[in-house]
Enzyme design. Structure first.
Site, PDB file in Angstrom:
ATOM      1  N   ALA A 295       0.802  -1.215   0.000  1.00 35.95           N
ATOM      2  CA  ALA A 295       0.000   0.000   0.000  1.00 35.95           C
ATOM      3  C   ALA A 295       0.839   1.271   0.000  1.00 35.95           C
ATOM      4  CB  ALA A 295      -0.932  -0.002   1.209  1.00 35.95           C
TER       5      ALA A 295
ATOM      6  N   SER B 198       4.476   1.137  -1.008  1.00 34.20           N
ATOM      7  CA  SER B 198       5.616   1.042  -1.916  1.00 34.20           C
ATOM      8  C   SER B 198       5.553  -0.262  -2.687  1.00 34.20           C
ATOM      9  CB  SER B 198       6.942   1.129  -1.151  1.00 34.20           C
ATOM     10  OG  SER B 198       7.088   0.010  -0.292  1.00 34.20           O
TER      11      SER B 198
ATOM     12  N   ARG C 199       8.163  -2.996  -5.368  1.00 32.86           N
ATOM     13  CA  ARG C 199       9.508  -3.278  -5.854  1.00 32.86           C
ATOM     14  C   ARG C 199       9.468  -4.450  -6.814  1.00 32.86           C
ATOM     15  NH1 ARG C 199      11.148  -5.704  -0.782  1.00 32.86           N
ATOM     16  NH2 ARG C 199       9.646  -7.355  -0.331  1.00 32.86           N
TER      17      ARG C 199
ATOM     18  N   HIS D  56      -2.200 -12.678  -3.037  1.00 37.32           N
ATOM     19  CA  HIS D  56      -2.403 -11.871  -1.840  1.00 37.32           C
ATOM     20  C   HIS D  56      -1.074 -11.883  -1.109  1.00 37.32           C
ATOM     21  CE1 HIS D  56      -4.459 -11.319   2.339  1.00 37.32           C
ATOM     22  NE2 HIS D  56      -3.862 -10.225   1.922  1.00 37.32           N
ATOM     23  N   ASP D  57      -0.516 -10.726  -0.843  1.00 39.46           N
ATOM     24  CA  ASP D  57       0.845 -10.667  -0.312  1.00 39.46           C
ATOM     25  C   ASP D  57       1.016 -11.478   0.962  1.00 39.46           C
ATOM     26  OD1 ASP D  57      -0.594  -8.866   1.274  1.00 39.46           O
ATOM     27  OD2 ASP D  57       0.531  -7.110   0.623  1.00 39.46           O
TER      28      ASP D  57
ATOM     29  N   THR E 213       2.144  -2.784   7.258  1.00 44.28           N
ATOM     30  CA  THR E 213       1.120  -1.752   7.424  1.00 44.28           C
ATOM     31  C   THR E 213      -0.047  -2.301   8.235  1.00 44.28           C
ATOM     32  OG1 THR E 213       1.773  -0.724   5.345  1.00 44.28           O
ATOM     33  CG2 THR E 213      -0.401  -0.168   6.202  1.00 44.28           C
TER      34      THR E 213
ATOM     35  N   ASN F 209      -7.032 -10.057  11.018  1.00 40.97           N
ATOM     36  CA  ASN F 209      -6.380  -8.851  10.521  1.00 40.97           C
ATOM     37  C   ASN F 209      -6.432  -7.833  11.654  1.00 40.97           C
ATOM     38  OD1 ASN F 209      -5.199  -7.216   8.621  1.00 40.97           O
ATOM     39  ND2 ASN F 209      -7.094  -6.654   7.612  1.00 40.97           N
TER      40      ASN F 209
END
Length: 481
Positions: free
Chosen positions: A15, A17, A19, A240-241, A263, A300
């Site tokens: 959310a 950054s 890479r 999904h990360d 985050t 979460n």
């Protein structure tokens, strides 16, 4: 693991950054090299918070161009992002508008209506999903009342949308689909009942695909722009990360718990079957899909967003905001300070986080933190309390106990947070890797190429041999609730 010249690529976007990360096997290690970093953030546009997805895609292409220059032997690409958000495509496959971000307030007005159409108990019995007001099904309910809905042919989750632009192939990766609230947690397919109740077309989302399956080869224009070989494939990973991060947990056996700390914080266990009891629903636990059809049973909870927003607030006010210095000061403070509910809705939007934290402390009868370092300590104490409480609940609800806790992601580098979590959870904590998401993404690709063990448990043990982890043992500590 054996050395190989094959290079795999993780496109890992969060959310704040993103890479592009190259990875290759070298002895017992999966070596990682970040070839391009770029910022990300939702911005107000047309009355909503939106992601500049076309801008992110351009950054991906820049990163792939650098990748092509550095590593001519790229075998495949895998994409992971945050969950729940999507883009709408029209009948010609064009993006209708930049996607609205999950922190937008548009779903507040539709949650009650959705629950009138389908009872929350029934909904949980189908999807097993923790209630969060920004889950995709609520976003789509809000979308139906918007001006662009009439033009929509497909809803495409963000990593799948990037994969579509790279390959021309539309798919829906299943671990991310499991976060939408539209997937049947037992059948691992879109729920006809939920789609019907919400008035959504049965084919709104493209066909499902599993991690490890090939989505397609890159398009000719992508190959020309980046210098990558036209045979380079895009492989579905845990898109999904958190699914990729959990796949990358370097556990010795199945009796582990995890915190994917960034985050947001995702705290839970890995199970073989979902827990769809009423007790689980009341505790607001989620059953999300993992790699190899495993279940990420988790909650979460609040994360380092509270610290990130506090640092931003102090910087904008011209106050000292060096994170390392504040963490050192916070570690010197006496235990027993105030703790807040990091899951409170007041902490979700951007804004003056330190002021909201002080207000929450006073509202709960505690003295407000008197300094920036005290605010930081309050955040970390509160996160550790939430981690330990959530883990105990996960064990009780699932019947599965953990003997060790792995903290991965950016939060694993926060020594104070790791020690406080070990203290409160009463478990050894292993911190690392910070790059668990990229590691899990790359490992799934390397496994698909036949270079890593097919069994996920064996794969994790192999990853562990190539990593240096820090261990924390529990000590007595006192924190106010």
């Amino acid at each position: 693991m054996t050395a190989t010249s094959a290079v795999f690529t993780a496109i890992d976007i969060g959310a704040s950054s993103g890479r592009v990360v190259a990875g290759w096997l070298s002895g017992d290690r999966l070596e990682l090299e970040v070839v391009h970093r770029f910022p990300n953030g939702a911005q107000p546009v047309d009355g909503h918070l939106r992601w500049n997805l076309t801008g992110l895609y351009e950054e991906v292409l820049v990163g792939l161009g650098r990748l092509g220059e550095l590593h001519p032997g790229v075998v495949s690409l895998g994409i992971d992002t945050w969950a729940v958000d999507y883009g709408l495509l029209d009948g010609e496959g064009r993006l209708v508008a930049d996607p609205i971000a999950y922190r937008d307030s548009r779903t507040e007005r539709v949650v009650d209506d959705v629950h009138r159409r389908i009872d929350p108990q029934r909904l949980y019995a189908i999807n097993g999903l923790q209630f969060l007001p920004f889950n995709t099904l609520y976003q789509l309910a809000a979308e139906q009342g918007g001006p662009r809905w009439k033009d929509a042919r497909n809803a495409v989750l963000l990593p799948d949308l990037l994969a579509y632009w790279l390959t021309g192939e539309l798919r829906t990766e299943i671990t991310n689909a499991s976060t939408t609230g539209l997937l049947d947690a037992r059948r691992r397919s879109f729920s006809a009942e939920v789609l019907h109740v919400l008035g959504l077309p049965a084919d709104l989302f493209p066909p499902l695909i599993e991690p490890g399956q090939v989505i397609g080869t890159i398009k000719a224009d992508v190959a020309s722009r980046t210098g990558l070989d036209p045979s380079t494939t895009v492989v579905a990973v845990g898109s999904h990360d958190t699914a990729s991060a959990v796949a990358g947990v370097p556990a010795e056996n199945r009796r582990f718990a995890y915190v994917s700390s960034g985050t947001w914080s995702l705290v839970g266990l890995e199970l073989d079957e979902p827990v769809l009891t009423e007790e689980s629903r009341q505790a607001n636990f989620t059953n999300e899909g993992g790699v190899d059809a495993r279940i990420r049973y988790l909650r979460n909870v609040g994360g380092l967003w509270l610290l990130q927003e506090s640092l931003r607030t102090w910087r904008e006010a011209g106050e000292p905001a060096d994170q390392n210095a504040l963490l050192a000061e916070a570690a010197e403070l006496e235990p027993g300070g105030p703790a807040i509910d990091v899951d409170a809705a007041d902490f979700i939007p951007p804004g003056d986080m330190p002021d909201r934290i002080r207000t929450a402390c006073e509202a709960s009868g505690h003295q407000a933190p008197h300094s920036s370092a005290a605010v930081v300590r309050c955040i970390l104490d509160s996160l550790a309390v939430a981690y330990a409480r959530t883990l105990r609940a996960a064990e009780q609800l699932s019947g599965q106990t953990a003997t060790v806790l792995h903290i991965v992601g950016g939060g694993c580098q926060n020594e104070l947070l790791c020690q406080l979590t070990s203290d409160l959870a009463g478990l050894p904590v292993f911190s690392g890797p910070a790059e668990a998401t990229a590691l899990g993404n790359l490992a799934v690709q390397a496994r698909a190429a036949g270079l890593l063990p097919a069994n996920l448990d064996d794969l994790r043990r192999g990853l562990r041999r190539g990593l240096t982890l820090r261990e924390y043992q529990p000590k007595a500590v006192r924190v106010n609730g």
